[in-house]
Design an enzyme around this catalytic site. Structure first.
Site, PDB file in Angstrom:
ATOM      1  N   PHE A  10       0.826  -1.216   0.000  1.00  0.00           N
ATOM      2  CA  PHE A  10       0.000   0.000   0.000  1.00  0.00           C
ATOM      3  C   PHE A  10       0.866   1.276   0.000  1.00  0.00           C
ATOM      4  O   PHE A  10       0.875   2.048  -0.972  1.00  0.00           O
ATOM      5  CB  PHE A  10      -0.938  -0.062   1.213  1.00  0.00           C
ATOM      6  CG  PHE A  10      -1.560   1.233   1.621  1.00  0.00           C
ATOM      7  CD1 PHE A  10      -2.147   2.088   0.694  1.00  0.00           C
ATOM      8  CD2 PHE A  10      -1.580   1.611   2.971  1.00  0.00           C
ATOM      9  CE1 PHE A  10      -2.733   3.291   1.093  1.00  0.00           C
ATOM     10  CE2 PHE A  10      -2.155   2.787   3.379  1.00  0.00           C
ATOM     11  CZ  PHE A  10      -2.723   3.641   2.444  1.00  0.00           C
ATOM     12  N   ALA A  80       9.098  -2.773   3.625  1.00  0.00           N
ATOM     13  CA  ALA A  80       8.610  -4.170   3.648  1.00  0.00           C
ATOM     14  C   ALA A  80       8.326  -4.630   5.070  1.00  0.00           C
ATOM     15  O   ALA A  80       9.163  -4.475   5.957  1.00  0.00           O
ATOM     16  CB  ALA A  80       9.635  -5.095   3.005  1.00  0.00           C
ATOM     17  N   THR A  98       9.657 -11.610   9.209  1.00  0.00           N
ATOM     18  CA  THR A  98       9.923 -10.497   8.278  1.00  0.00           C
ATOM     19  C   THR A  98      10.333  -9.223   9.020  1.00  0.00           C
ATOM     20  O   THR A  98      11.330  -8.586   8.669  1.00  0.00           O
ATOM     21  CB  THR A  98       8.680 -10.239   7.392  1.00  0.00           C
ATOM     22  OG1 THR A  98       8.620 -11.275   6.415  1.00  0.00           O
ATOM     23  CG2 THR A  98       8.753  -8.893   6.685  1.00  0.00           C
ATOM     24  N   THR A 132       6.053   2.753  12.867  1.00  0.00           N
ATOM     25  CA  THR A 132       4.660   3.046  13.200  1.00  0.00           C
ATOM     26  C   THR A 132       4.528   3.695  14.575  1.00  0.00           C
ATOM     27  O   THR A 132       5.362   3.470  15.461  1.00  0.00           O
ATOM     28  CB  THR A 132       3.854   1.724  13.181  1.00  0.00           C
ATOM     29  OG1 THR A 132       2.562   1.949  13.718  1.00  0.00           O
ATOM     30  CG2 THR A 132       4.520   0.627  14.016  1.00  0.00           C
ATOM     31  N   ASP A 133       3.450   4.442  14.762  1.00  0.00           N
ATOM     32  CA  ASP A 133       3.169   5.023  16.082  1.00  0.00           C
ATOM     33  C   ASP A 133       2.770   3.949  17.099  1.00  0.00           C
ATOM     34  O   ASP A 133       2.799   4.190  18.306  1.00  0.00           O
ATOM     35  CB  ASP A 133       2.071   6.100  15.982  1.00  0.00           C
ATOM     36  CG  ASP A 133       0.722   5.593  15.468  1.00  0.00           C
ATOM     37  OD1 ASP A 133       0.619   4.403  15.077  1.00  0.00           O
ATOM     38  OD2 ASP A 133      -0.238   6.389  15.452  1.00  0.00           O
ATOM     39  N   GLU A 134       2.412   2.739  16.605  1.00  0.00           N
ATOM     40  CA  GLU A 134       1.932   1.694  17.531  1.00  0.00           C
ATOM     41  C   GLU A 134       3.008   1.228  18.494  1.00  0.00           C
ATOM     42  O   GLU A 134       2.690   0.607  19.512  1.00  0.00           O
ATOM     43  CB  GLU A 134       1.387   0.494  16.744  1.00  0.00           C
ATOM     44  CG  GLU A 134       0.234   0.869  15.844  1.00  0.00           C
ATOM     45  CD  GLU A 134      -0.683  -0.284  15.488  1.00  0.00           C
ATOM     46  OE1 GLU A 134      -0.550  -1.373  16.067  1.00  0.00           O
ATOM     47  OE2 GLU A 134      -1.546  -0.083  14.622  1.00  0.00           O
ATOM     48  N   TYR A 158       2.360  -7.481  16.272  1.00  0.00           N
ATOM     49  CA  TYR A 158       2.799  -6.582  15.195  1.00  0.00           C
ATOM     50  C   TYR A 158       3.642  -5.442  15.748  1.00  0.00           C
ATOM     51  O   TYR A 158       4.776  -5.208  15.309  1.00  0.00           O
ATOM     52  CB  TYR A 158       1.590  -6.025  14.432  1.00  0.00           C
ATOM     53  CG  TYR A 158       1.932  -4.799  13.596  1.00  0.00           C
ATOM     54  CD1 TYR A 158       2.720  -4.908  12.453  1.00  0.00           C
ATOM     55  CD2 TYR A 158       1.485  -3.530  13.970  1.00  0.00           C
ATOM     56  CE1 TYR A 158       3.056  -3.785  11.696  1.00  0.00           C
ATOM     57  CE2 TYR A 158       1.813  -2.401  13.222  1.00  0.00           C
ATOM     58  CZ  TYR A 158       2.597  -2.545  12.088  1.00  0.00           C
ATOM     59  OH  TYR A 158       2.939  -1.432  11.342  1.00  0.00           O
ATOM     60  N   LYS A 162       7.627  -4.486  15.219  1.00  0.00           N
ATOM     61  CA  LYS A 162       8.114  -3.196  14.674  1.00  0.00           C
ATOM     62  C   LYS A 162       9.032  -2.515  15.687  1.00  0.00           C
ATOM     63  O   LYS A 162      10.049  -1.926  15.316  1.00  0.00           O
ATOM     64  CB  LYS A 162       6.942  -2.281  14.306  1.00  0.00           C
ATOM     65  CG  LYS A 162       6.101  -2.735  13.140  1.00  0.00           C
ATOM     66  CD  LYS A 162       6.847  -2.799  11.809  1.00  0.00           C
ATOM     67  CE  LYS A 162       7.188  -1.441  11.254  1.00  0.00           C
ATOM     68  NZ  LYS A 162       7.774  -1.541   9.889  1.00  0.00           N
ATOM     69  N   GLY A 291      -6.467  -7.192  23.255  1.00  0.00           N
ATOM     70  CA  GLY A 291      -5.379  -6.233  23.521  1.00  0.00           C
ATOM     71  C   GLY A 291      -5.503  -4.928  22.761  1.00  0.00           C
ATOM     72  O   GLY A 291      -4.518  -4.194  22.604  1.00  0.00           O
ATOM     73  N   TYR A 349     -13.518 -12.927  10.985  1.00  0.00           N
ATOM     74  CA  TYR A 349     -14.838 -12.382  11.311  1.00  0.00           C
ATOM     75  C   TYR A 349     -15.899 -13.427  11.648  1.00  0.00           C
ATOM     76  O   TYR A 349     -16.818 -13.126  12.404  1.00  0.00           O
ATOM     77  CB  TYR A 349     -15.350 -11.489  10.163  1.00  0.00           C
ATOM     78  CG  TYR A 349     -14.504 -10.253   9.995  1.00  0.00           C
ATOM     79  CD1 TYR A 349     -14.641  -9.173  10.870  1.00  0.00           C
ATOM     80  CD2 TYR A 349     -13.549 -10.167   8.994  1.00  0.00           C
ATOM     81  CE1 TYR A 349     -13.842  -8.045  10.744  1.00  0.00           C
ATOM     82  CE2 TYR A 349     -12.750  -9.044   8.856  1.00  0.00           C
ATOM     83  CZ  TYR A 349     -12.900  -7.989   9.730  1.00  0.00           C
ATOM     84  OH  TYR A 349     -12.112  -6.878   9.613  1.00  0.00           O
TER      85      TYR A 349
END
Ligand code: NAD
Ligand code: DAU
Length: 355
Positions: A10, A80, A98, A132-134, A158, A162, A291, A349
């Site tokens: 993206f 990536a 990764t 990322t801000d996470e 995730y 990061k 979480g 879902y």
């Protein structure tokens, strides 16, 4: 030329397209083409000699070094990653492979290549790491936004992966002097976003007459940034960022998830009305993400002050462009909703009870 990883995803594909629209400088684009990598995003570059696509895995350090030696880039921009929080909850292993081991392998390759450079080439080389801000964890309602000094507190596999990669990048600057720059950005939206993420998923489901799943009470807050503004921030960090520095990137645009979804429904009601009903009638509250971080907010003051970057789009202008893009590119959406995508939908879902 510059070396980009993850340039079929993206943000990476938006970056490659924007770069080549604004610069004569070529790109070698290395992407493994996981479920999230899509060469359809880059179809407009067919025949463009400035774009060199290579299918490759960042975990393969020897292959990365061979490519760096072959193309001799002046900079590396590392997008990536495995990027979807829900997938990291179901299957964390690929995230460690990764995001952690892959970034490590890439750093080793970059270090070996950089050590062969001399003089200005060596001084001016940059390794820009997209994060990322996470990594900063979750904010309370009245907490100040994340700054570059906020302590790391990742809460999902995730964000932990990061955060690990950010620490490795930091260590390669401090220990080896590799000229690294890290950017930590908030939630992006815009063209070519895979419909597993909130905004494209809601648009795809709305148009298909399916439920619009809101996790928990929908009161979680994210800061939203239009993807081309993120790409501009990365270009600016590459051009003028100081080695060893971290820059937070955000849109100063905090919104509750439920308000994002209601906004999307209102724009769709206007641009593609469904007879006799509003798309908002498809909203369903479902079981929460385990979480789930309650609030992210980014203080982007440092990149604004030091590098003169500011977002161009407001949420109002960016979200309208985004909805229009998805309406105009229904064939792109249909192409990515493959068999593998459908089994993900079933996994994520089907077992969430309506709440
Ligand atoms: P994405 O999932 O859309 O794209 C990731 C790309 O990386 C894909 O093209 C995929 O094929 C490629 N890839 C995955 N594993 C690879 C490997 N081992 N070797 C080579 N290529 C591989 O992700 P995105 O949303 O475009 O995010 C890009 C980067 O920006 C990520 O590092 C992500 O953590 C970061 N980020 C994303 C956001 C966001 O809102 N999407 C916000 C801040 C930061
Ligand atoms: O903050 C930056 C991060 O933003 C990036 O690092 C990640 O790569 C990117 O995926 C994104 O993470 P989020 O988890 O915030 O994005 P997502 O689109 O998955 O979810 C946005 C919010 O919407 C989040 O609070 C969860 C919620 N959500 C998501 C989905 C897919 C729902 O309520 N329903 C859904 O079906």
């Amino acid at each position: 030329m510059i070396f980009v990883t993850g340039g079929a995803g993206f943000i990476g594909s938006n970056f490659v397209l924007d770069w080549l629209a604004q610069s004569g400088e070529g790109i070698v684009n290395v992407d493994k083409l996981t479920y999230a990598g899509n060469l359809d995003n880059l179809v407009s570059l067919q025949g463009d000699a400035r774009h060199h696509f290579v299918r490759g895995d960042i975990c393969d350090g020897d292959a990365m070094l061979a490519l760096l030696e072959q193309y001799r880039p002046r900079a590396l921009v590392h997008f990536a990653a495995e990027s979807h929080v829900d997938r990291s909850i179901h299957s964390p292993s690929a995230f460690i492979t990764t995001n952690v081991s892959g970034t490590f392998a890439l750093l080793e390759a970059a270090r070996a290549y950089w050590n062969t450079l001399t003089g200005r080439e060596k001084d001016e080389f940059r390794f820009v790491h997209i994060s990322t801000d996470e990594v900063y964890g979750s904010l309370g309602e009245n907490d100040a936004p994340f700054t570059e000094m906020t302590a790391y507190a990742p809460n999902s596999p995730y964000s932990a992966s990061k955060a690990s990669s950010d620490h490795l990048v930091r260590a390669y600057f401090h220990t080896y002097g590799l000229p690294t720059i890290t950017t930590n950005c908030s939630n992006n939206y815009g063209p070519y976003q895979f419909p597993e993420k909130l905004i494209p998923l809601v648009m795809a489901n709305a148009l298909a007459g399916k439920p619009l799943p809101i996790y928990g009470d929908g009161g979680q807050v994210r800061d939203w940034l239009y993807v081309s503004d993120h790409c501009a921030a990365v270009r600016r960090a590459l051009e003028a960022g100081r080695p060893g520095e971290v820059y937070n990137v955000g849109g100063w645009n905090e919104m509750k998830n439920i308000d994002v979804v209601r906004t999307l429904c209102a724009i769709l009601d206007e641009l593609r009305p469904a007879p006799g009903r509003s798309y908002a009638s498809q909203v369903r509250f479902v079981a929460d993400r385990p979480g789930h971080d309650r609030r992210y907010a980014v203080d982007a003051g440092k990149i604004e002050r030091e590098l003169g970057w500011k977002p161009v789009e407001t949420f109002d202008t960016g979200i309208r462009k985004t909805v229009q893009w998805y309406l105009d590119h229904q064939d792109w959406v249909a192409n990515v909703q493959s068999g593998a995508y459908l089994s993900w939908v079933e996994q994520n879902y089907a077992k969430r009870e309506a709440s």
